[in-house]
Design an enzyme around this catalytic site. Structure first.
Site, mmCIF file in Angstrom:
data_model
loop_
_atom_site.group_PDB
_atom_site.id
_atom_site.type_symbol
_atom_site.label_atom_id
_atom_site.label_comp_id
_atom_site.label_asym_id
_atom_site.label_seq_id
_atom_site.Cartn_x
_atom_site.Cartn_y
_atom_site.Cartn_z
ATOM 1 C CB SER A 19 -57.665 -38.676 -5.251
ATOM 2 O OG SER A 19 -57.153 -39.231 -4.062
ATOM 3 C CB THR A 64 -52.391 -36.402 -0.012
ATOM 4 O OG1 THR A 64 -51.582 -37.533 0.309
ATOM 5 C CG2 THR A 64 -51.780 -35.628 -1.166
ATOM 6 C CE LYS A 68 -53.533 -37.468 4.736
ATOM 7 N NZ LYS A 68 -53.680 -38.916 5.033
ATOM 8 C CG ASN A 89 -58.730 -37.352 4.843
ATOM 9 O OD1 ASN A 89 -59.637 -36.922 5.558
ATOM 10 N ND2 ASN A 89 -58.854 -38.474 4.144
ATOM 11 N N GLY A 128 -44.932 -48.495 13.328
ATOM 12 C CA GLY A 128 -44.689 -47.120 12.921
ATOM 13 C C GLY A 128 -45.417 -46.152 13.828
ATOM 14 C CB ALA A 129 -44.622 -43.799 16.017
ATOM 15 N N GLY A 130 -45.897 -42.556 12.800
ATOM 16 C CA GLY A 130 -46.071 -41.307 12.070
ATOM 17 C C GLY A 130 -47.534 -40.902 11.951
ATOM 18 N N GLY A 239 -53.460 -50.674 1.370
ATOM 19 C CA GLY A 239 -53.647 -49.235 1.310
ATOM 20 C C GLY A 239 -54.615 -48.827 0.221
#
Length: 275
Positions: A19, A64, A68, A89, A128-130, A239
Site C-alpha cells: 500500500s 488490513t 477490519k 478497510n 470460501g466464507a471468510g 488480488g
C-alpha cells in the site's frame, strides 16, 4: 509553506504491504507535496488508543487484517456498505476530527469485475466464507446477481455469512467444498480462500471459457487455479487488481483529489515484480 499530511496502512503483520508504494506514487503523480503514507504494525487491542492519539495532520488510515472489524468501533460514522458487511478497510478523518469508516474493497471488487466484462445479473460462486467473502456478497448485489452460491469447507462458516446476506438482500445458496468443481460452472467465480486451499481444484473443473475468475491472492501468481482457468480461456482478475482498485478509492477519500490511476498501477506492478 507546505502543510504535511499523513496516511498509513495498519495491520499485523504489515511489513509485506504494498500500500505505501501505491499511495506514495499517487501523491507524487498528483503533485501532492507534503503528503506521505507509511505502514504501522498494529494489533486489534492497540487500534483505539493509536487512533485516538493521532494528530490533526492525519487524513486517513487503511486497515488490513486483523483490524477490519474493530475499525468499525473507533468510527463516529460508518458507511452503509461497511455496516452491512461488518468490516471497514478505510478510516477517513472528518473536519470535526471524528473518523468515518468505509469499505472500498466492495466497490473495488465491482470495478475490476465489470472491467473484466461481468454483465449485470451474472451467476456468482464464491469459494470460501471468510472476511473477503463478505465483500464478495456485497459486490454481487451491486452486480445485480439474484443469488450467490457459497462453497466452503465448514458449514458453520456459511452460517456466519447468512446475516450478512440478509442485510444485503441477496439469497445465499450453500454448497460443500466437495461440490466446488460443479459450482465453478458460473459466470463469475470469486476465490477468497487462503493460499494453497484451492490448488487441488486445478484440473478438476471443466471451465466455461466465458467464466471470469477473480482470485483474491496475488503471491505467488498465478495460482494453480488461475493458471488452470486461464488455460481454458477464462478471463482472470487477481488480488493485485483489487489491491489497486481499493487503494484508488482510499486515495480519493483521503485527498479529495482524482487518483492518478496509471501511475499508481505502474508503481504497484513494478514493486510486485521486483519482490
Amino acid at each position: 509553506m507546505v502543510v504535511a499530511r499523513r496516511a498509513a496502512v495498519l495491520g499485523k503483520p504489515i511489513s509485506h504491504s504494498l500500500s505505501p508504494v501505491i499511495h506514495n506514487a499517487g501523491y507524487h503523480a498528483a503533485g501532492l507535496t507534503g503528503w506521505s503514507y507509511s505502514a504501522i504494525e498494529c494489533a486489534e487491542a492497540e487500534l483505539p488508543d493509536l487512533v485516538a492519539g493521532l494528530g490533526a495532520e492525519w487524513a486517513g488510515l487503511s486497515l488490513t487484517m486483523p483490524l477490519k472489524e474493530v475499525g468499525l468501533a473507533v468510527a463516529g460514522e460508518v458507511s452503509p456498505v461497511a455496516a452491512a458487511v461488518g468490516a471497514a478497510n478505510t478510516l477517513v478523518r472528518r473536519p470535526d476530527n471524528s473518523w468515518y469508516a468505509d469499505n472500498t474493497d466492495v466497490p473495488g471488487m465491482v470495478e475490476v469485475l465489470r472491467a473484466a466484462g461481468v454483465p449485470a445479473g451474472a451467476t456468482v460462486t464464491v469459494l470460501g466464507a471468510g472476511g473477503t467473502a463478505r465483500a464478495a456478497l456485497a459486490a454481487a448485489v451491486q452486480l445485480q446477481a439474484e443469488r450467490v452460491t457459497v462453497v466452503a469447507r465448514r458449514s458453520s462458516a456459511i452460517d456466519e455469512l447468512r446475516p450478512v446476506a440478509r442485510k444485503l438482500g441477496i439469497s445465499l445458496v450453500p454448497a460443500d467444498w466437495t461440490d466446488a468443481p460443479k459450482q465453478a460452472l458460473a459466470d463469475v467465480v470469486i476465490s477468497t480462500v487462503p493460499k494453497g486451499v484451492a490448488d487441488p481444484l486445478a484440473g478438476q473443473i471443466s471451465w466455461l471459457p466465458s467464466t471470469v475468475l477473480f482470485d483474491a491472492l496475488y503471491d505467488p501468481w498465478p495460482t494453480p487455479l488461475a493458471a488452470d482457468a486461464r488455460a481454458a480461456g477464462c478471463r482472470i482478475v487477481s488480488g493485485l487488481d483489487l489491491l489497486l482498485a481499493q487503494a484508488v478509492g482510499q486515495f480519493e477519500h483521503f485527498t479529495g483529489v482524482t487518483a492518478p490511476v496509471a501511475a499508481m498501477r505502474t508503481a504497484l506492478f513494478s514493486a510486485h515484480a521486483a519482490a
